[in-house]
Design an enzyme around this catalytic site. Sequence first.
Site, PDB file in Angstrom:
ATOM      1  N   LYS A 249      25.466   6.829 -19.420  1.00  0.00           N
ATOM      2  CA  LYS A 249      26.450   6.173 -20.391  1.00  0.00           C
ATOM      3  C   LYS A 249      26.007   4.866 -20.908  1.00  0.00           C
ATOM      4  O   LYS A 249      25.858   4.881 -22.126  1.00  0.00           O
ATOM      5  CB  LYS A 249      27.671   5.665 -19.565  1.00  0.00           C
ATOM      6  CG  LYS A 249      28.695   4.893 -20.358  1.00  0.00           C
ATOM      7  CD  LYS A 249      30.016   4.564 -19.631  1.00  0.00           C
ATOM      8  CE  LYS A 249      29.553   3.684 -18.417  1.00  0.00           C
ATOM      9  NZ  LYS A 249      29.483   2.326 -18.798  1.00  0.00           N
ATOM     10  N   THR A 250      25.499   3.820 -20.234  1.00  0.00           N
ATOM     11  CA  THR A 250      25.054   2.610 -20.855  1.00  0.00           C
ATOM     12  C   THR A 250      23.924   2.987 -21.686  1.00  0.00           C
ATOM     13  O   THR A 250      23.789   2.230 -22.899  1.00  0.00           O
ATOM     14  CB  THR A 250      24.592   1.830 -19.808  1.00  0.00           C
ATOM     15  OG1 THR A 250      25.527   1.565 -19.040  1.00  0.00           O
ATOM     16  CG2 THR A 250      24.130   0.355 -20.201  1.00  0.00           C
TER      17      THR A 250
ATOM     18  N   ASP B  35      33.521   0.059 -24.108  1.00  0.00           N
ATOM     19  CA  ASP B  35      32.714   0.621 -23.030  1.00  0.00           C
ATOM     20  C   ASP B  35      33.923   0.979 -21.998  1.00  0.00           C
ATOM     21  O   ASP B  35      35.173   0.149 -22.273  1.00  0.00           O
ATOM     22  CB  ASP B  35      31.888  -0.320 -22.503  1.00  0.00           C
ATOM     23  CG  ASP B  35      31.226   0.159 -21.322  1.00  0.00           C
ATOM     24  OD1 ASP B  35      31.159   1.419 -21.128  1.00  0.00           O
ATOM     25  OD2 ASP B  35      30.546  -0.456 -20.707  1.00  0.00           O
ATOM     26  N   GLU B  36      34.078   1.683 -21.274  1.00  0.00           N
ATOM     27  CA  GLU B  36      35.043   1.838 -20.193  1.00  0.00           C
ATOM     28  C   GLU B  36      36.432   2.072 -20.792  1.00  0.00           C
ATOM     29  O   GLU B  36      37.265   1.306 -20.191  1.00  0.00           O
ATOM     30  CB  GLU B  36      35.041   0.828 -18.869  1.00  0.00           C
ATOM     31  CG  GLU B  36      33.565   0.691 -18.451  1.00  0.00           C
ATOM     32  CD  GLU B  36      33.381   1.822 -17.426  1.00  0.00           C
ATOM     33  OE1 GLU B  36      34.033   2.625 -17.359  1.00  0.00           O
ATOM     34  OE2 GLU B  36      32.167   1.684 -16.641  1.00  0.00           O
TER      35      GLU B  36
ATOM     36  N   GLN C 195      37.685   8.591 -13.923  1.00  0.00           N
ATOM     37  CA  GLN C 195      37.273   7.408 -13.222  1.00  0.00           C
ATOM     38  C   GLN C 195      38.197   6.361 -13.566  1.00  0.00           C
ATOM     39  O   GLN C 195      37.998   4.972 -13.665  1.00  0.00           O
ATOM     40  CB  GLN C 195      35.820   7.008 -13.550  1.00  0.00           C
ATOM     41  CG  GLN C 195      34.656   7.826 -13.167  1.00  0.00           C
ATOM     42  CD  GLN C 195      33.526   7.308 -13.148  1.00  0.00           C
ATOM     43  OE1 GLN C 195      33.182   6.230 -12.636  1.00  0.00           O
ATOM     44  NE2 GLN C 195      32.586   7.906 -13.874  1.00  0.00           N
TER      45      GLN C 195
ATOM     46  N   ARG D 239      29.413   7.741  -6.053  1.00  0.00           N
ATOM     47  CA  ARG D 239      28.543   6.288  -5.974  1.00  0.00           C
ATOM     48  C   ARG D 239      27.288   6.710  -5.122  1.00  0.00           C
ATOM     49  O   ARG D 239      26.090   5.835  -5.261  1.00  0.00           O
ATOM     50  CB  ARG D 239      29.199   5.240  -5.143  1.00  0.00           C
ATOM     51  CG  ARG D 239      30.437   4.781  -5.731  1.00  0.00           C
ATOM     52  CD  ARG D 239      30.448   4.148  -7.268  1.00  0.00           C
ATOM     53  NE  ARG D 239      30.618   5.276  -8.065  1.00  0.00           N
ATOM     54  CZ  ARG D 239      30.308   5.678  -9.347  1.00  0.00           C
ATOM     55  NH1 ARG D 239      29.833   4.852  -9.778  1.00  0.00           N
ATOM     56  NH2 ARG D 239      30.943   6.495 -10.068  1.00  0.00           N
TER      57      ARG D 239
END
Length: 755
Positions: free
Chosen positions: A37-38, A229-230, A263, A620
């Site tokens: 994503k980043t 973002d997010e 998420q 994670r």
Amino acid sequence: MQEVAFPYLSELNDVQRQAVEHLEGPVMVIAGPGSGKTRVLTYRIAHLIKNGVAPWNILTLTFTNKAAREMKERIERVVGHQANRIWAGTFHSIFARILRVEAHHIGYPNDFTIYDTDDSKSLIKEIIKGMGLDPKVYNNGAIRSRISGAKSNLITPKVYAENEDLLSMDRMNRRPMTFKIYEKYVARCKRAGAMDFDDLLLQMFRLLYENPNDVRTKYQMQFRYVLVDEFQDTNFLQFEIIKLLTEYEGSPQNICIVGDDAQSIYSFRGATIENILQFENSYLNVATYKLEQNYRSTDAIVEAANHLIKYNKKQIQKKIWTDKIDGRKIKLIKAMTDSEEGRRVADGILEQKNRHHLTNKEIAILYRTNAQSRVFEEWLRKYNVPYRIYGGTSFYQRKEIKDVLAYMRLTVNPKDDEALKRIINYPRRGIGKTTVDGLIQIADDNDCSIWDCLTTIQFNGRTKQKLHAFVNLIMAMQNQAKKENAYDAGFYIARHSGIIDHLKADNSIEGRSRLENVTALLDAIKEFVEDDELEENEVAPTDKSMATFLQTISLMTDQDQDQDTVDTVTLMSVHAAKGLEYKSVFVVGMEENLFPSFMSLSAPDQIDEERRLFYVAITRAEEYLTLSYANSRYQFGNMRFNDPSRFLEELPESYLDNTVLSKAKSGLGKPKVLGNFSRNVKPKAPVIDIDPASFAPTPMNKIKVGDQVLHMKFGKGEVLSIDERYVASIRFHQLGTAGEKRIMLQYAKLQVLEP
């Protein structure tokens, strides 16, 4: 040709590249865990600049300053120093920057003060006092939380005062004057030229909404490209501000959101999953790209996550996949008690360090509530495994725990001046700083303890009554500690000190967490009292007094580890783990009423969020994933018997090293031990086949030499002898715990078996 001009594009897979190259119009990037994503967000910004967009025309909104910094650093590696001219930062930092220039348009000075949480609470407390309201009912933390929620939903004091649903809820909570406190709070902030954190959003909205022809147009023209973002973590107010910047006549609607509905875990902060689920309905012709390749985790972890999230009804369909196939399954640990769970998790960590050569920093323990950290901290200390608490403090270093322990310390040793100074006016009892400073000076002058001053010197006026009340309170606690065991005395202290009532009055998220921590401390004392096994070198029954417990805690919390060490196991809540990754992850406390939380069981939407939280937890992990749960644990001073979490049953059995049998499948009303669900490094305490619901301890005076007995932890055994202190020698036969043990019948739970 393009590959030469933009070499960074060759680092992207096909879908990532499409998302980066689609520069115009609304774009939604659904980014699964570990899907890059980043990188997509970073390269998209770099690609905009490489295609001629001025950096100052790009607005990138994040949720952490760290994310914004890392993004700028990555962009700089591609486009050079132009990256410094991008508007990138958190919602709060970017909006504060704009308000510094424009606040006069809405009646605030441009050099306004920003109130932090303590400032806000202090002001609210002052308002409550000025209105003559009961501070125990109108707890400043709870009121602040209520005001914050109103602001996040664009509810002004005027709207609040006219909303019957809000007023009715306040009346039900015995706080009918909340709307008036809100009104006064806003007026006082305005008078002081101050904004709190929520105001940075609310006043930004006001600025744009109330000034459409100048200020709003100015920033619409400046921010030609907006990236968020997010996005699944945005609240109602944040999305409304984004709409004001991107929705106008002739707008190119160059907005790109990146996030993952699976998420979305911050509804308690006001985040709404509907923002991302309904994004395609908010803009025309949205281009959607799904990043479905997971570069982080193995196939078992990815498939487990896929199966789990299918149970949520409201979601954006996607299929995460990985090419990291290694055949390793997810390990499942089932323990009899939370203490055994802590030991077996610690054993698992040692096994991974020794067998697979993992370092401490590659391992994390994740839990649903911070109060769960205690038992894992204790076992890691026993095994000399260095650890750190991420996003919080060590259990015994938390303020509320230190406050309760200070009362206990003063009860055991009234000459403990540090303990006395900590709690003489906590919870508040009208003994001010001037009085305390005077007592300290008198003690210094007379070379005695502050307690000696309190019990020998005659005071005058109202101070005399307050100090005598405090002395009588501590003396009552001392009497309890002399005649009761550590748990009964500890419960009395926590209750009569006023700390429990004080924490109960704060129904904010933080307040509930602090109350849970105090409850966890009492559970630890209960476990200490009821630990009936004697060590081989002990010649007398273990002392169960408060003094002995405090000594145990003091030794346990002695900071003899290198605090600067980098190689530490990480302990944190699942909420704090979002965005992080570890080679090995232990997700603990997988029980009904704990994970999912009992507070979520009444609402399907909340269960879905708990499931998303578990989804975040398991994703994670890179290579090793271990899930654990306990058949029983102390909660609120009582032994609770638990069913395994419904989420464990939703995982594909083909990817687990064991299976979970549910209450429904087994036909039992209470959970039953169904076998050993993990391979222990050291088989100290195997799982015993006992149904806790039918286990009935026999009274101490009914147990005699020669009886065959059953113990929840050690299994079946024979009573060999009982001495005058009612310490029994018992030979146990269970594999892994076989041998003779000396047990105190006063605290043991033994069931005599019929011959």
